[in-house]
Scaffold this motif. Structure first.
Motif, PDB file in Angstrom:
ATOM      1  N   THR A  60       0.832  -1.199   0.000  1.00 23.63           N
ATOM      2  CA  THR A  60       0.000   0.000   0.000  1.00 23.63           C
ATOM      3  C   THR A  60       0.868   1.251   0.000  1.00 23.63           C
ATOM      4  OG1 THR A  60      -1.816  -1.099   1.170  1.00 23.63           O
ATOM      5  CG2 THR A  60      -1.779   1.301   1.253  1.00 23.63           C
ATOM      6  N   TYR A  61       0.501   2.207  -0.838  1.00 26.11           N
ATOM      7  CA  TYR A  61       1.140   3.529  -0.834  1.00 26.11           C
ATOM      8  C   TYR A  61       0.117   4.558  -0.361  1.00 26.11           C
ATOM      9  CZ  TYR A  61       2.793   8.054  -2.407  1.00 26.11           C
ATOM     10  OH  TYR A  61       3.151   9.381  -2.452  1.00 26.11           O
ATOM     11  N   LYS A  62       0.552   5.439   0.551  1.00 26.18           N
ATOM     12  CA  LYS A  62      -0.317   6.510   1.036  1.00 26.18           C
ATOM     13  C   LYS A  62       0.344   7.863   0.787  1.00 26.18           C
ATOM     14  CE  LYS A  62      -2.088   3.620   4.803  1.00 26.18           C
ATOM     15  NZ  LYS A  62      -2.208   3.469   6.267  1.00 26.18           N
ATOM     16  N   ARG A  63      -0.467   8.805   0.367  1.00 29.14           N
ATOM     17  CA  ARG A  63      -0.032  10.192   0.218  1.00 29.14           C
ATOM     18  C   ARG A  63      -0.843  11.026   1.196  1.00 29.14           C
ATOM     19  NH1 ARG A  63       4.085  13.654  -1.266  1.00 29.14           N
ATOM     20  NH2 ARG A  63       3.187  15.690  -1.739  1.00 29.14           N
ATOM     21  N   PHE A  64      -0.167  11.604   2.204  1.00 25.78           N
ATOM     22  CA  PHE A  64      -0.848  12.375   3.227  1.00 25.78           C
ATOM     23  C   PHE A  64      -1.123  13.784   2.720  1.00 25.78           C
ATOM     24  CE2 PHE A  64       0.741   8.918   5.719  1.00 25.78           C
ATOM     25  CZ  PHE A  64      -0.213   8.752   6.711  1.00 25.78           C
ATOM     26  N   LEU A  65      -2.397  14.175   2.816  1.00 24.72           N
ATOM     27  CA  LEU A  65      -2.799  15.523   2.438  1.00 24.72           C
ATOM     28  C   LEU A  65      -2.540  16.509   3.564  1.00 24.72           C
ATOM     29  CD1 LEU A  65      -6.180  14.417   0.855  1.00 24.72           C
ATOM     30  CD2 LEU A  65      -4.014  14.810  -0.317  1.00 24.72           C
ATOM     31  N   ALA A  70      -5.336  11.073   4.305  1.00 25.57           N
ATOM     32  CA  ALA A  70      -4.451  10.490   3.302  1.00 25.57           C
ATOM     33  C   ALA A  70      -5.257   9.782   2.220  1.00 25.57           C
ATOM     34  CB  ALA A  70      -3.488   9.499   3.951  1.00 25.57           C
ATOM     35  N   ILE A  71      -4.692   9.758   1.021  1.00 22.83           N
ATOM     36  CA  ILE A  71      -5.196   8.928  -0.068  1.00 22.83           C
ATOM     37  C   ILE A  71      -4.356   7.659  -0.099  1.00 22.83           C
ATOM     38  CG2 ILE A  71      -5.576   8.775  -2.561  1.00 22.83           C
ATOM     39  CD1 ILE A  71      -7.368  10.758  -1.114  1.00 22.83           C
ATOM     40  N   ARG A  72      -4.967   6.497  -0.288  1.00 22.65           N
ATOM     41  CA  ARG A  72      -4.243   5.229  -0.253  1.00 22.65           C
ATOM     42  C   ARG A  72      -4.582   4.376  -1.477  1.00 22.65           C
ATOM     43  NH1 ARG A  72      -5.958   2.201   5.038  1.00 22.65           N
ATOM     44  NH2 ARG A  72      -6.829   0.477   3.848  1.00 22.65           N
ATOM     45  N   ILE A  73      -3.550   3.709  -1.991  1.00 22.80           N
ATOM     46  CA  ILE A  73      -3.695   2.797  -3.128  1.00 22.80           C
ATOM     47  C   ILE A  73      -3.057   1.470  -2.732  1.00 22.80           C
ATOM     48  CG2 ILE A  73      -3.144   2.365  -5.555  1.00 22.80           C
ATOM     49  CD1 ILE A  73      -2.909   5.380  -5.930  1.00 22.80           C
ATOM     50  N   SER A  74      -3.796   0.370  -2.897  1.00 24.32           N
ATOM     51  CA  SER A  74      -3.312  -0.948  -2.472  1.00 24.32           C
ATOM     52  C   SER A  74      -3.333  -1.926  -3.633  1.00 24.32           C
ATOM     53  CB  SER A  74      -4.180  -1.509  -1.328  1.00 24.32           C
ATOM     54  OG  SER A  74      -4.153  -0.657  -0.200  1.00 24.32           O
ATOM     55  N   PHE A  75      -2.246  -2.675  -3.743  1.00 22.45           N
ATOM     56  CA  PHE A  75      -2.136  -3.764  -4.710  1.00 22.45           C
ATOM     57  C   PHE A  75      -1.997  -5.065  -3.936  1.00 22.45           C
ATOM     58  CE2 PHE A  75       0.652  -6.738  -6.951  1.00 22.45           C
ATOM     59  CZ  PHE A  75      -0.055  -6.927  -8.133  1.00 22.45           C
ATOM     60  N   TYR A  76      -2.902  -6.001  -4.165  1.00 25.29           N
ATOM     61  CA  TYR A  76      -2.891  -7.268  -3.443  1.00 25.29           C
ATOM     62  C   TYR A  76      -2.215  -8.357  -4.266  1.00 25.29           C
ATOM     63  CZ  TYR A  76      -5.809  -5.571   0.332  1.00 25.29           C
ATOM     64  OH  TYR A  76      -6.269  -4.877   1.437  1.00 25.29           O
ATOM     65  N   LYS A 102      -7.294  -1.715  -4.649  1.00 26.00           N
ATOM     66  CA  LYS A 102      -8.102  -0.804  -3.842  1.00 26.00           C
ATOM     67  C   LYS A 102      -7.543   0.613  -3.932  1.00 26.00           C
ATOM     68  CE  LYS A 102      -9.463  -4.247  -0.342  1.00 26.00           C
ATOM     69  NZ  LYS A 102      -9.435  -4.579   1.098  1.00 26.00           N
ATOM     70  N   ILE A 103      -8.443   1.591  -3.893  1.00 25.90           N
ATOM     71  CA  ILE A 103      -8.047   2.990  -3.779  1.00 25.90           C
ATOM     72  C   ILE A 103      -9.045   3.668  -2.854  1.00 25.90           C
ATOM     73  CG2 ILE A 103      -9.339   3.613  -5.890  1.00 25.90           C
ATOM     74  CD1 ILE A 103      -7.217   5.845  -6.289  1.00 25.90           C
ATOM     75  N   GLY A 104      -8.531   4.483  -1.919  1.00 29.70           N
ATOM     76  CA  GLY A 104      -9.462   5.049  -0.964  1.00 29.70           C
ATOM     77  C   GLY A 104      -8.886   6.187  -0.142  1.00 29.70           C
ATOM     78  N   TYR A 105      -9.575   6.453   0.951  1.00 29.13           N
ATOM     79  CA  TYR A 105      -9.284   7.594   1.818  1.00 29.13           C
ATOM     80  C   TYR A 105      -9.131   7.115   3.261  1.00 29.13           C
ATOM     81  CZ  TYR A 105     -10.602  11.431   4.947  1.00 29.13           C
ATOM     82  OH  TYR A 105     -10.653  12.324   5.980  1.00 29.13           O
ATOM     83  N   GLU A 106      -8.169   7.678   3.964  1.00 28.30           N
ATOM     84  CA  GLU A 106      -7.899   7.304   5.359  1.00 28.30           C
ATOM     85  C   GLU A 106      -7.920   8.535   6.256  1.00 28.30           C
ATOM     86  OE1 GLU A 106      -3.972   5.815   7.719  1.00 28.30           O
ATOM     87  OE2 GLU A 106      -4.666   4.480   6.111  1.00 28.30           O
TER      88      GLU A 106
END
Length: 220
Positions: A60-65, A70-76, A102-106
């Motif tokens: 998972t990669y997260k970019r903190f706003l 944060a926005i998060r993108i996950s590759f399983y 997955k792509i989402g918000y944290e």
């Protein structure tokens, strides 16, 4: 309508992303070291238990706003399982493959020693399964295939614990609520006939529970 909703969502994300304090790590990489996941539906011939373990399950990669959003993108990691056996008087060979993105918000609730957070992900799942059964006295052999494509939402809760500078460990739990499109294909392989394979299309809602996942995270 979809374009409008995506545009409004992007504007909302950009709005909450504004921060007056730039002194925080803006990036995070996390690895799911081991995950306990609910077994695929109707695949009991390959998955004997209700849940199974997946080592190194995702990246998972997260970019903190800002410090809390944060926005998060996950590759399983692709799942592949089979029980192919040598030919015998009775054959029953199966194979299952699955891929998830997955792509989402944290949102981080508070910044302390143990930091709880919650997230919502848009989840895409694609799976294919096949089973060849036959032999015995009649010698008839049949193949069944099941192709699934689904999209849904995955609410998530988790906690982080800082162990050294920018290195964290964490636990996470989630439930995926999926709208699935199913295509079932049945074929008689032997003896050969002039009949075409039969196809059946359907839609369904499925729930996939991931009760626990152990994660290591690095912020930079």
């Amino acid at each position: 309508m979809k374009t409008t909703l995506l545009t409004l969502g992007l504007l909302f994300i950009l709005k909450i992303g504004y921060s007056q304090n730039p002194n925080y790590d803006k990036n995070e990489i996390s690895i799911g070291l081991i995950s306990l996941t609910e077994s695929p539906k109707n695949e009991e011939n390959l998955f004997e238990n209700d849940y199974y373990f997946i080592p190194f399950s995702n990246l998972t990669y997260k970019r903190f706003l800002n410090e809390k959003n944060a926005i998060r993108i996950s590759f399983y990691r692709p799942i592949t399982k089979s029980n192919e056996k040598p030919p015998s008087n009775w054959n029953d060979n199966s194979e299952y493959k699955e891929q998830v993105f997955k792509i989402g918000y944290e949102y981080i609730l508070k910044q302390k020693g143990i930091t709880p957070y919650m997230a919502i992900d848009i989840t895409y799942l694609k799976s294919t399964s096949s089973r060849i059964v036959g032999g015995g006295f009649t010698g008839e052999t049949h193949e069944s295939e099941n192709n699934k494509n689904g999209i849904g939402l995955t609410p998530t809760i988790g906690i982080n614990y800082k162990i050294h500078k920018n290195i964290f460990i964490g636990l996470e739990s989630n439930l995926s609520i999926m709208n699935m499109k199913n295509e079932k294909i049945s074929t008689q392989l032997f003896p050969e006939t002039n009949e075409l394979p039969t196809k059946e299309n359907s839609t369904s809602f499925e729930y996939i529970f991931n009760p626990i996942q152990f994660i290591v995270k690095i912020k930079f």
